[in-house]
Design a protein around this motif. Structure first.
Motif, mmCIF file in Angstrom:
data_model
loop_
_atom_site.group_PDB
_atom_site.id
_atom_site.type_symbol
_atom_site.label_atom_id
_atom_site.label_comp_id
_atom_site.label_asym_id
_atom_site.label_seq_id
_atom_site.Cartn_x
_atom_site.Cartn_y
_atom_site.Cartn_z
ATOM 1 N N LEU A 109 -30.109 -65.907 3.450
ATOM 2 C CA LEU A 109 -31.428 -65.647 4.675
ATOM 3 C C LEU A 109 -30.910 -67.303 4.705
ATOM 4 C CD1 LEU A 109 -33.766 -64.205 2.672
ATOM 5 C CD2 LEU A 109 -32.700 -63.070 4.546
ATOM 6 N N GLN A 110 -31.893 -67.644 6.178
ATOM 7 C CA GLN A 110 -31.396 -68.669 6.725
ATOM 8 C C GLN A 110 -33.118 -68.625 6.736
ATOM 9 O OE1 GLN A 110 -28.319 -70.020 9.048
ATOM 10 N NE2 GLN A 110 -26.757 -68.916 7.337
ATOM 11 N N VAL A 111 -33.972 -70.393 7.671
ATOM 12 C CA VAL A 111 -34.627 -70.768 7.905
ATOM 13 C C VAL A 111 -34.227 -70.867 9.489
ATOM 14 C CG1 VAL A 111 -36.332 -71.598 6.823
ATOM 15 C CG2 VAL A 111 -34.406 -73.468 7.609
ATOM 16 N N PRO A 112 -34.798 -71.339 10.685
ATOM 17 C CA PRO A 112 -34.055 -70.838 11.519
ATOM 18 C C PRO A 112 -33.754 -72.636 12.021
ATOM 19 C CG PRO A 112 -36.190 -69.745 12.552
ATOM 20 C CD PRO A 112 -36.329 -70.437 10.634
ATOM 21 N N LEU A 168 -41.018 -67.802 6.899
ATOM 22 C CA LEU A 168 -39.980 -66.901 8.492
ATOM 23 C C LEU A 168 -39.059 -67.638 7.979
ATOM 24 C CD1 LEU A 168 -40.021 -64.669 10.872
ATOM 25 C CD2 LEU A 168 -39.764 -67.073 12.487
ATOM 26 N N VAL A 169 -38.157 -66.472 8.082
ATOM 27 C CA VAL A 169 -36.530 -66.317 7.253
ATOM 28 C C VAL A 169 -35.535 -65.164 8.888
ATOM 29 C CG1 VAL A 169 -36.522 -67.007 5.162
ATOM 30 C CG2 VAL A 169 -37.324 -64.477 6.133
ATOM 31 N N CYS A 218 -35.143 -60.522 11.490
ATOM 32 C CA CYS A 218 -36.760 -62.470 11.639
ATOM 33 C C CYS A 218 -37.959 -61.258 10.813
ATOM 34 C CB CYS A 218 -37.231 -62.334 13.051
ATOM 35 S SG CYS A 218 -36.124 -63.965 14.013
ATOM 36 N N LEU A 219 -38.099 -62.010 9.533
ATOM 37 C CA LEU A 219 -38.673 -61.873 8.716
ATOM 38 C C LEU A 219 -40.131 -62.651 8.176
ATOM 39 C CD1 LEU A 219 -37.726 -60.297 5.123
ATOM 40 C CD2 LEU A 219 -36.559 -61.066 7.396
ATOM 41 N N TRP A 220 -40.915 -62.526 7.512
ATOM 42 C CA TRP A 220 -41.808 -63.245 6.945
ATOM 43 C C TRP A 220 -41.535 -63.106 5.245
ATOM 44 C CZ3 TRP A 220 -44.254 -67.208 9.625
ATOM 45 C CH2 TRP A 220 -43.609 -67.030 10.777
ATOM 46 N N ILE A 221 -41.377 -64.217 4.625
ATOM 47 C CA ILE A 221 -41.235 -63.662 3.576
ATOM 48 C C ILE A 221 -42.681 -65.013 2.799
ATOM 49 C CG2 ILE A 221 -38.949 -63.191 2.954
ATOM 50 C CD1 ILE A 221 -38.542 -66.020 1.507
ATOM 51 N N HIS A 276 -36.902 -70.347 -2.203
ATOM 52 C CA HIS A 276 -36.092 -70.466 -3.014
ATOM 53 C C HIS A 276 -34.368 -69.436 -3.049
ATOM 54 C CE1 HIS A 276 -37.446 -67.058 -5.750
ATOM 55 N NE2 HIS A 276 -36.237 -66.931 -5.872
ATOM 56 N N VAL A 277 -34.122 -68.725 -2.309
ATOM 57 C CA VAL A 277 -33.766 -67.099 -2.584
ATOM 58 C C VAL A 277 -32.896 -67.766 -0.849
ATOM 59 C CG1 VAL A 277 -34.641 -65.723 -3.355
ATOM 60 C CG2 VAL A 277 -34.781 -65.919 -0.665
ATOM 61 N N LEU A 278 -32.931 -69.111 0.020
ATOM 62 C CA LEU A 278 -32.151 -69.513 0.748
ATOM 63 C C LEU A 278 -31.674 -69.883 0.868
ATOM 64 C CD1 LEU A 278 -35.756 -71.397 2.698
ATOM 65 C CD2 LEU A 278 -35.047 -68.996 3.477
ATOM 66 N N ALA A 279 -30.336 -69.524 1.501
ATOM 67 C CA ALA A 279 -29.210 -70.429 0.938
ATOM 68 C C ALA A 279 -28.338 -71.433 2.168
ATOM 69 C CB ALA A 279 -28.181 -69.089 2.270
#
Length: 144
Positions: A36-39, A22-23, A121-124, A130-133
């Motif tokens: 894109l981040q995680v909570p 979840l991002v 919110c979306l699922w990847i 690797h795209v997380l900021a």
């Protein structure tokens, strides 16, 4: 050079039943600024990091049946040049069992102390994490 403030943060790697991550995306800010981040968020005074991770995940996603899996690890992240801040981060794995929408709008209310932050919110697929900021993907390789 001024000293940097130390801030303690808790972040949540939330996986669904098929192993997707979840991002969140901040709707009112360009991708080029926040990505894109995680909570996650700041650990309150006296709050356990695990409790902060669950609280922040629920506040940002509006999912209230998340399950704690456990601590993944800790990192340090220097937020410069955005702010003179060093974040001591605790990463936790959470589970989101059952059927979920593919994506949805959410908002973090900030206890009414400032305007809400609008989120998407979306699922990847985990392989795309690797795209997380901003260092949010630092411990993704440790997920179970």
């Amino acid at each position: 050079m001024a000293s940097k403030t130390i801030v303690f943060k808790a972040l949540a790697y939330i996986l669904n039943d098929v192993g997707e991550l979840l991002v969140i995306r901040h709707v009112d800010h360009p991708w080029t600024e926040v990505g894109l981040q995680v909570p996650g968020g700041t650990i309150r005074f006296g709050e356990k990091p695990s409790a902060a991770a669950l609280r922040e995940a629920m506040e940002e996603t509006n999912l209230h049946d998340l399950q704690m899996v456990g601590l993944i690890g800790r990192t340090t992240y220097d937020v410069s040049p955005l702010r003179a801040e060093v974040q001591r981060r605790y990463f936790f794995q959470l589970a989101a069992p059952g059927a979920r929408p593919r994506d949805w709008n959410s908002s973090e209310e900030h206890d009414g102390l400032r305007p809400p932050t609008r989120l998407r919110c979306l699922w990847i697929p985990l392989r795309n994490a690797h795209v997380l900021a901003a260092g949010h993907g630092a411990l993704i390789h440790k997920l179970q």
